[in-house]
Design a protein around this motif. Structure first.
Motif, short mmCIF file in Angstrom:
data_model
loop_
_atom_site.label_atom_id
_atom_site.label_comp_id
_atom_site.label_asym_id
_atom_site.label_seq_id
_atom_site.Cartn_x
_atom_site.Cartn_y
_atom_site.Cartn_z
N GLU A 42 -17.74 52.38 19.22
CA GLU A 42 -18.77 53.21 19.82
C GLU A 42 -18.34 54.67 19.87
O GLU A 42 -19.14 55.58 19.56
CB GLU A 42 -19.07 52.70 21.22
CG GLU A 42 -20.26 53.40 21.87
CD GLU A 42 -20.52 52.89 23.27
OE1 GLU A 42 -21.69 52.76 23.64
OE2 GLU A 42 -19.54 52.64 24.01
N ARG A 43 -17.09 54.91 20.23
CA ARG A 43 -16.60 56.28 20.27
C ARG A 43 -16.62 56.92 18.88
O ARG A 43 -17.06 58.07 18.70
CB ARG A 43 -15.17 56.30 20.82
CG ARG A 43 -14.57 57.70 20.86
CD ARG A 43 -13.09 57.63 21.20
NE ARG A 43 -12.35 56.90 20.17
CZ ARG A 43 -11.03 56.71 20.20
NH1 ARG A 43 -10.32 57.16 21.20
NH2 ARG A 43 -10.44 56.03 19.23
N ARG A 46 -20.23 57.83 17.93
CA ARG A 46 -20.75 59.02 18.61
C ARG A 46 -20.09 60.29 18.10
O ARG A 46 -20.76 61.33 17.93
CB ARG A 46 -20.53 58.88 20.11
CG ARG A 46 -21.31 57.72 20.73
CD ARG A 46 -21.12 57.64 22.23
NE ARG A 46 -21.74 58.78 22.91
CZ ARG A 46 -21.76 58.92 24.23
NH1 ARG A 46 -21.19 58.00 25.00
NH2 ARG A 46 -22.34 59.97 24.78
N GLN A 47 -18.80 60.22 17.82
CA GLN A 47 -18.13 61.40 17.28
C GLN A 47 -18.64 61.74 15.87
O GLN A 47 -18.80 62.91 15.52
CB GLN A 47 -16.62 61.17 17.26
CG GLN A 47 -15.98 61.16 18.63
CD GLN A 47 -14.49 60.87 18.59
OE1 GLN A 47 -13.98 60.32 17.61
NE2 GLN A 47 -13.78 61.24 19.63
N GLU A 49 -21.64 61.07 14.66
CA GLU A 49 -22.98 61.64 14.78
C GLU A 49 -22.93 63.09 15.24
O GLU A 49 -23.68 63.94 14.75
CB GLU A 49 -23.81 60.80 15.76
CG GLU A 49 -24.15 59.41 15.26
CD GLU A 49 -24.97 59.45 13.98
OE1 GLU A 49 -25.79 60.38 13.83
OE2 GLU A 49 -24.79 58.56 13.14
N ALA A 50 -22.05 63.40 16.18
CA ALA A 50 -21.91 64.78 16.63
C ALA A 50 -21.41 65.67 15.50
O ALA A 50 -21.87 66.82 15.33
CB ALA A 50 -20.97 64.84 17.82
N ARG A 100 -14.80 55.64 11.68
CA ARG A 100 -15.91 54.80 12.15
C ARG A 100 -15.99 53.50 11.35
O ARG A 100 -16.16 52.41 11.93
CB ARG A 100 -17.21 55.57 12.02
CG ARG A 100 -18.45 54.80 12.44
CD ARG A 100 -19.68 55.64 12.26
NE ARG A 100 -20.88 54.98 12.76
CZ ARG A 100 -22.08 55.53 12.79
NH1 ARG A 100 -22.24 56.78 12.34
NH2 ARG A 100 -23.10 54.87 13.28
N ARG A 122 -23.66 49.58 19.58
CA ARG A 122 -24.83 50.31 20.07
C ARG A 122 -24.49 51.00 21.38
O ARG A 122 -24.01 50.37 22.32
CB ARG A 122 -25.99 49.33 20.29
CG ARG A 122 -27.28 50.00 20.72
CD ARG A 122 -28.35 48.96 20.97
NE ARG A 122 -27.99 48.09 22.08
CZ ARG A 122 -28.74 47.07 22.49
NH1 ARG A 122 -29.86 46.78 21.86
NH2 ARG A 122 -28.35 46.33 23.51
N GLY A 123 -24.70 52.30 21.42
CA GLY A 123 -24.42 53.05 22.64
C GLY A 123 -25.31 52.61 23.78
O GLY A 123 -26.51 52.41 23.61
N TRP A 302 -17.85 69.06 24.08
CA TRP A 302 -18.57 67.79 24.09
C TRP A 302 -17.71 66.66 23.51
O TRP A 302 -17.66 65.57 24.05
CB TRP A 302 -19.87 67.95 23.31
CG TRP A 302 -20.56 66.66 23.00
CD1 TRP A 302 -20.77 66.10 21.78
CD2 TRP A 302 -21.15 65.76 23.95
NE1 TRP A 302 -21.44 64.92 21.89
CE2 TRP A 302 -21.68 64.67 23.22
CE3 TRP A 302 -21.27 65.74 25.34
CZ2 TRP A 302 -22.32 63.59 23.82
CZ3 TRP A 302 -21.90 64.67 25.94
CH2 TRP A 302 -22.42 63.63 25.19
N ILE A 306 -16.37 63.30 25.38
CA ILE A 306 -16.49 61.93 24.85
C ILE A 306 -15.13 61.24 24.86
O ILE A 306 -14.98 60.08 25.27
CB ILE A 306 -17.09 61.95 23.44
CG1 ILE A 306 -18.54 62.43 23.49
CG2 ILE A 306 -17.01 60.57 22.79
CD1 ILE A 306 -19.19 62.55 22.13
N TYR A 310 -14.07 57.79 27.08
CA TYR A 310 -13.57 56.52 26.55
C TYR A 310 -12.14 56.26 26.97
O TYR A 310 -11.73 55.10 27.11
CB TYR A 310 -13.71 56.51 25.03
CG TYR A 310 -15.14 56.29 24.60
CD1 TYR A 310 -15.73 55.04 24.72
CD2 TYR A 310 -15.91 57.34 24.12
CE1 TYR A 310 -17.05 54.83 24.34
CE2 TYR A 310 -17.22 57.14 23.74
CZ TYR A 310 -17.79 55.88 23.86
OH TYR A 310 -19.10 55.68 23.51
#
Length: 331
Positions: A42-43, A46-47, A49-50, A100, A122-123, A302, A306, A310
């Protein structure tokens, strides 16, 4: 009446209980591995996507600066700087995408899928179960419920039964015995005996009074006592190591909680700084470069937030695993 056999039965039951405790401990370890693999996936997602959004924004900035250079409103150096920032962002995106993919493959392996498959985390919004209020409370909870300690305690208790069985080998024993025989007709018993009965049953009691047990029983007793002494030392060492590890994890969780709060405040300051510069740019009091630098700083804050989030969840899960509260927290 057989005291040695009674103690050996109790030893077997205790060994079975210890095996069940070990099985439950391995189950919790598997749950912890799956939970940590989920957090890593998950981490990483998200990283990534950022980082992808950052690349898209830097591509727009590079186009804008190129137009300003062509119009003579910016120096060519600014265009090269924009291209450098874009290249660095793309490199970071490639690294995060590779991380990822690996994290999702590890999560797939943790849940029992074939090698090479991927599971996307899934977040979701979640809350961790309440942690022990104090360090001492965490240590007491771990010592009272840790599977490894309970397994060693069970093994020590089973060794005690074995010692009692060897000691009781000198006591008299009385056993109920029974025998049944079905005699065949082919041996002509009925021709030689006046009274012949095919079905024969005998019931009685066997008494044993050990007079000369020999050195073997004493040697087995000494061997069992040596094993019990070893288990006591191992149990004490495991209890001390567990207490130290739980204290470390409890403090690590508290430090991670503080670090997450600091990262959150740092992110809020960065966002307010971007809002302020945007307002100043509309008034013509600041440049686009300063705004973009502030945006880059906000994105870094940001990502740091994150990471701290985590890190806190990992510390909490590890602490709950040692205090046997992991399954309840995940349920």
């Amino acid at each position: 009446f057989n005291r040695p056999q009674s103690y050996l039965v109790s030893q077997a039951r205790e060994n079975a209980r210890g095996a069940a405790i070990a099985t439950a401990g391995r189950r919790e370890e598997a749950v912890l591995r799956a939970a940590l693999a989920y957090l890593d996936a998950e981490r990483a997602g998200r990283q990534a996507e950022a980082a992808r959004k950052r690349v898209e924004r830097l591509e727009g900035i590079a186009k804008l600066i190129r137009m300003r250079v062509e119009e003579g409103r910016e120096l060519p150096l600014e265009e090269r700087r924009a291209q450098l920032n874009l290249a660095r962002a793309r490199q970071a995106l490639e690294e995060l995408e590779a991380q990822r993919e690996y994290s999702e493959m590890m999560l797939a392996a943790a849940v029992g899928l074939d090698a090479g498959e991927r599971v996307q985390a899934r977040g979701e919004e979640r809350s961790i179960a309440a942690l022990p209020l104090s360090e001492d409370e965490a240590v007491n909870a771990a010592i009272s419920s840790n599977p490894q300690l309970r397994r060693l305690e069970s093994a020590l208790k089973a060794a005690g039964y074995e010692i009692q069985a060897h000691k009781a080998s000198r006591l008299p024993q009385a056993d109920l015995i029974a025998q049944y025989a079905l005699l065949g007709r082919f041996n002509n018993y009925e021709d030689f005996f006046r009274k012949f009965q095919r079905h024969n049953t005998q019931i009685g009691v066997s008494f044993q009074i050990p007079l000369f047990t020999g050195p073997a029983a004493r040697a087995r007793q000494f061997q069992a006592e040596s094993e019990a002494a070893r288990l006591r030392i191992e149990l004490q060492a495991e209890r001390n190591n567990l207490a130290l590890e739980v204290r470390r994890l409890w403090r690590q969780a508290k430090l991670a909680e503080t670090a997450r709060e600091v990262a959150r405040l740092d992110l809020e300051v960065a966002r307010e700084q971007v809002s302020l510069l945007l307002a100043q740019m509309e008034e013509g009091r600041t440049s686009l470069r300063q705004v973009e630098e502030a945006r880059l700083a906000e994105e870094e804050k940001w990502l740091a937030f994150i990471e701290s989030h985590y890190a806190l969840e990992r510390a909490q899960l590890n602490l709950l695993h040692y205090t046997s509260g992991l399954l309840a927290a995940l349920d």
